[in-house]
Design an enzyme around this catalytic site. Structure first.
Site, mmCIF file in Angstrom:
data_model
loop_
_atom_site.group_PDB
_atom_site.id
_atom_site.type_symbol
_atom_site.label_atom_id
_atom_site.label_comp_id
_atom_site.label_asym_id
_atom_site.label_seq_id
_atom_site.Cartn_x
_atom_site.Cartn_y
_atom_site.Cartn_z
ATOM 1 N N ALA A 197 42.642 3.601 -0.166
ATOM 2 C CA ALA A 197 41.982 3.275 1.227
ATOM 3 C C ALA A 197 43.308 3.222 2.338
ATOM 4 O O ALA A 197 42.732 3.465 3.626
ATOM 5 C CB ALA A 197 41.341 1.875 1.318
ATOM 6 N N LEU B 278 38.599 2.292 -5.981
ATOM 7 C CA LEU B 278 39.676 2.282 -4.559
ATOM 8 C C LEU B 278 40.605 1.169 -4.831
ATOM 9 O O LEU B 278 40.178 -0.047 -5.090
ATOM 10 C CB LEU B 278 38.768 2.328 -3.435
ATOM 11 C CG LEU B 278 37.456 3.290 -3.679
ATOM 12 C CD1 LEU B 278 36.426 2.938 -2.492
ATOM 13 C CD2 LEU B 278 38.067 4.483 -3.347
ATOM 14 N N CYS B 279 41.765 1.229 -4.261
ATOM 15 C CA CYS B 279 42.608 0.460 -3.943
ATOM 16 C C CYS B 279 43.655 0.784 -2.842
ATOM 17 O O CYS B 279 43.009 1.702 -2.194
ATOM 18 C CB CYS B 279 43.550 -0.050 -5.081
ATOM 19 S SG CYS B 279 44.692 1.053 -5.854
ATOM 20 N N GLY B 280 44.710 0.104 -2.653
ATOM 21 C CA GLY B 280 45.220 0.662 -1.296
ATOM 22 C C GLY B 280 45.756 1.870 -1.403
ATOM 23 O O GLY B 280 45.719 2.761 -0.440
#
Length: 159
Positions: free
Chosen positions: A108, A64-66
């Site tokens: 996210a 997960l990242c931005g």
């Protein structure tokens, strides 16, 4: 099943929610961080999870990242890894069924916690049945070709 889970600081809160969701499903989780909202470079975490998947220390990975894009690009640089970005249940399921993707990535800032849980569930419940094996084998063969000594020499020379 054992899942390697990792995020940068932009997705720390969602990673915490996904970790709990996986554990509620009875799935063992190896948490590769980050472990706070302090700044972390997403490639570092993506490479750790990709390596764990490659070495079969975990069965699959979730990153997960931005946006999910950065960790996807980074994980796909690791030889032998097929990471897929998915923000809906159908794509997550197809990542596994059609592509045997060992790593799922999400953003996210793109999906909320409830959608993310559904996407994760779809991914972990799908099992590769070799339905698109011919296509996946083409990808694997091309990767092997690129990893040949001639390609390594071209990259080293900056071509």
């Amino acid at each position: 099943m054992k899942i390697g889970l990792g995020s940068d600081n932009n997705a720390f809160k969602l990673k915490t929610i996904i970790k709990e969701h996986l554990e509620d499903l009875g799935i063992e989780v190896k948490d590769f961080g980050c472990h706070s909202e302090d700044a972390v470079d997403y490639p570092d975490v993506a490479f750790e999870v990709a390596e764990a998947v490659s070495k079969e220390d975990v069965d699959r990975g979730i990153l997960l990242c931005g946006t999910g894009i950065g960790v996807c690009v980074a994980a796909n640089k690791y030889p032998g890894i097929r990471a897929a970005l998915a923000h809906d249940e159908y794509s997550a399921e197809r990542a596994q069924l059609s592509n045997n993707a060992q790593i799922l990535t999400m953003g996210a800032q793109i999906v909320g916690p409830e959608v993310a849980k559904k996407v994760v569930s779809a991914y972990v419940n799908a099992q590769w049945a070799e339905g698109s094996k011919r296509k996946v084998d083409k990808i694997i063969d091309r990767e092997k070709e690129f990893m040949s000594q001639n390609y390594k020499d071209a990259v080293t020379k900056g071509c």
